[in-house]
Design a protein around this motif. Structure first.
Motif, PDB file in Angstrom:
ATOM      1  N   ASP A  80       0.633  -1.325   0.166  1.00  0.00           N
ATOM      2  CA  ASP A  80      -0.014   0.134  -0.552  1.00  0.00           C
ATOM      3  C   ASP A  80       0.910   1.892   0.549  1.00  0.00           C
ATOM      4  N   GLY A  81       1.908   1.039  -0.530  1.00  0.00           N
ATOM      5  CA  GLY A  81       2.703   1.997  -0.500  1.00  0.00           C
ATOM      6  C   GLY A  81       3.858   2.816  -0.100  1.00  0.00           C
ATOM      7  N   GLU A  82       4.099   1.777   0.763  1.00  0.00           N
ATOM      8  CA  GLU A  82       5.233   1.857   1.573  1.00  0.00           C
ATOM      9  C   GLU A  82       6.652   1.457   1.102  1.00  0.00           C
ATOM     10  N   VAL A  83       6.696   0.554   0.535  1.00  0.00           N
ATOM     11  CA  VAL A  83       7.786   0.211  -0.785  1.00  0.00           C
ATOM     12  C   VAL A  83       8.072   0.965  -2.243  1.00  0.00           C
ATOM     13  N   PRO A  84       8.873   1.138  -2.148  1.00  0.00           N
ATOM     14  CA  PRO A  84       9.013   1.749  -3.293  1.00  0.00           C
ATOM     15  C   PRO A  84       8.634   1.360  -5.200  1.00  0.00           C
ATOM     16  N   PHE A  85       8.588   1.398  -5.728  1.00  0.00           N
ATOM     17  CA  PHE A  85       8.203   0.525  -7.200  1.00  0.00           C
ATOM     18  C   PHE A  85       8.337   1.053  -7.885  1.00  0.00           C
ATOM     19  N   ARG A  86       9.197   1.554  -9.258  1.00  0.00           N
ATOM     20  CA  ARG A  86       8.824   2.288 -10.069  1.00  0.00           C
ATOM     21  C   ARG A  86       8.969   0.750 -11.759  1.00  0.00           C
ATOM     22  N   GLY A  87       8.400   0.127 -11.321  1.00  0.00           N
ATOM     23  CA  GLY A  87       8.091  -0.481 -12.965  1.00  0.00           C
ATOM     24  C   GLY A  87       6.751  -0.110 -13.263  1.00  0.00           C
ATOM     25  N   ALA A  88       6.080   0.193 -12.478  1.00  0.00           N
ATOM     26  CA  ALA A  88       4.227  -0.407 -12.633  1.00  0.00           C
ATOM     27  C   ALA A  88       3.739  -0.315 -13.979  1.00  0.00           C
ATOM     28  N   SER A  89       4.118   0.736 -14.612  1.00  0.00           N
ATOM     29  CA  SER A  89       3.763   0.765 -15.888  1.00  0.00           C
ATOM     30  C   SER A  89       4.514  -0.368 -17.164  1.00  0.00           C
ATOM     31  N   ILE A  90       5.597  -0.522 -16.810  1.00  0.00           N
ATOM     32  CA  ILE A  90       6.373  -1.832 -17.156  1.00  0.00           C
ATOM     33  C   ILE A  90       6.009  -2.757 -17.202  1.00  0.00           C
ATOM     34  N   LEU A  91       5.237  -3.311 -15.689  1.00  0.00           N
ATOM     35  CA  LEU A  91       4.687  -4.622 -14.834  1.00  0.00           C
ATOM     36  C   LEU A  91       2.989  -4.644 -15.784  1.00  0.00           C
ATOM     37  N   ARG A  92       2.614  -3.713 -16.354  1.00  0.00           N
ATOM     38  CA  ARG A  92       1.052  -3.642 -16.432  1.00  0.00           C
ATOM     39  C   ARG A  92       1.766  -3.693 -17.894  1.00  0.00           C
ATOM     40  N   PHE A  93       2.010  -3.048 -18.414  1.00  0.00           N
ATOM     41  CA  PHE A  93       2.157  -3.933 -20.052  1.00  0.00           C
ATOM     42  C   PHE A  93       2.662  -5.358 -20.428  1.00  0.00           C
TER      43      PHE A  93
END
Length: 285
Positions: free
Chosen positions: A243-256
């Motif tokens: 719920d936002g506590e751990v940084p994650f920058r690959g959201a758009s890549i993961l979605r694709f």
């Protein structure tokens, strides 16, 4: 064991076989085979990933595990290769024998080692423990299902799954002996379906092939579809980031990847595993 294996006469050829790349063999078929092996080695598409995942604490960092597990798995595979393949070439054994190499090659290695009997006993006891613990993990899927859905106590659920596993295992065990040349679906291995490898397998190879090349890949395919289009990738990202506590920058890549790339690639791997391409080639010739 690695130390003794790599010092055997002729072991260098095995190390060259293991580590020297031959890009002429880097074909699409080899890539598909490697992706199928990846499913098995990392337990992708297996029920245990879901069951054990449900036991993870909310505060656990899944990103750390997602990075560490493939690295450790690859390291273990390389160490196993260094243990077995140099000895395979040193003793002139065919390297394509598969799992039987463990029971053909290593005993010969132990014979060449000081205190070889001791190390051999220790190794195969540990191998037995590894097999039992892996079986416990696999059985947890059925046991967990009976406990959660049918409200059975763990001992009773364990007995039921153990008996079912034993019954299925009997023909698999006999496939190493009296049923070794008996194909489960041999009556289909003729005519236009002759090219389908599955129909010529005995019980052990059939179960192994179905589990590794069909069930896990199909489960992985439907997992991508379920996550990408039903549960939504946003829900996955919430789990990954706590719920936002751990940084994650690959959201758009993961979605694709989950919605458009992974399902297509996994489906191609499935077709390759089922020899559908070979079947189509036979039919259109």
């Amino acid at each position: 064991m690695i130390g003794r294996s790599v010092t055997l006469p002729g072991a260098t050829e095995g190390l060259v076989f293991l580590f020297k790349p031959d890009f002429s063999n880097l074909t699409m078929s080899a890539v598909m085979d490697a992706m199928g092996q990846m499913f098995w080695s990392l337990s992708l598409g297996m029920g245990i990933t879901i069951v054990y995942g449900s036991y993870i604490q909310k505060k656990a960092n899944m990103l750390t595990g997602a990075v560490a597990i493939p690295i450790i798995d690859t390291l273990a595979a390389v160490l196993a290769g260094m243990c077995i393949l140099p000895a395979v070439f040193a003793f002139g054994i065919e390297p394509t024998q598969g799992p039987t190499l463990t029971f053909v090659t290593l005993p010969q290695v132990f014979e060449q080692m000081p205190f070889g009997i001791f190390f051999g006993v220790v190794f195969f006891v540990l191998l037995f423990i590894a097999a039992i613990t892996s079986n416990v993990a696999l059985m947890e899927v059925g046991v967990g299902y009976l406990m959660d859905r049918h409200k059975l106590h763990r001992p009773k659920a364990t007995v039921i799954i153990s008996v079912l596993t034993l019954v299925i295992s009997i023909p698999c065990a006999l496939s190493m002996g009296v049923l070794s040349d008996k194909a489960v679906l041999g009556f289909l291995a003729q005519g236009p379906f002759e090219s389908i490898h599955l129909f010529a397998l005995n019980a052990f190879d059939f179960v192994d092939y179905i589990a590794q090349n069909v069930f896990m890949i199909v489960a992985g395919l439907f997992t991508c579809i379920f996550i990408g289009y039903y549960w939504t990738v946003d829900s996955v990202i919430k789990e990954i980031t706590n719920d936002g506590e751990v940084p994650f920058r690959g959201a758009s890549i993961l979605r694709f990847l989950l919605r458009y790339v992974s399902p297509v690639v996994i489906f191609i791997v499935l077709l390759r595993a089922l020899n559908i391409f070979a079947l189509l080639e036979t039919w259109f010739q």
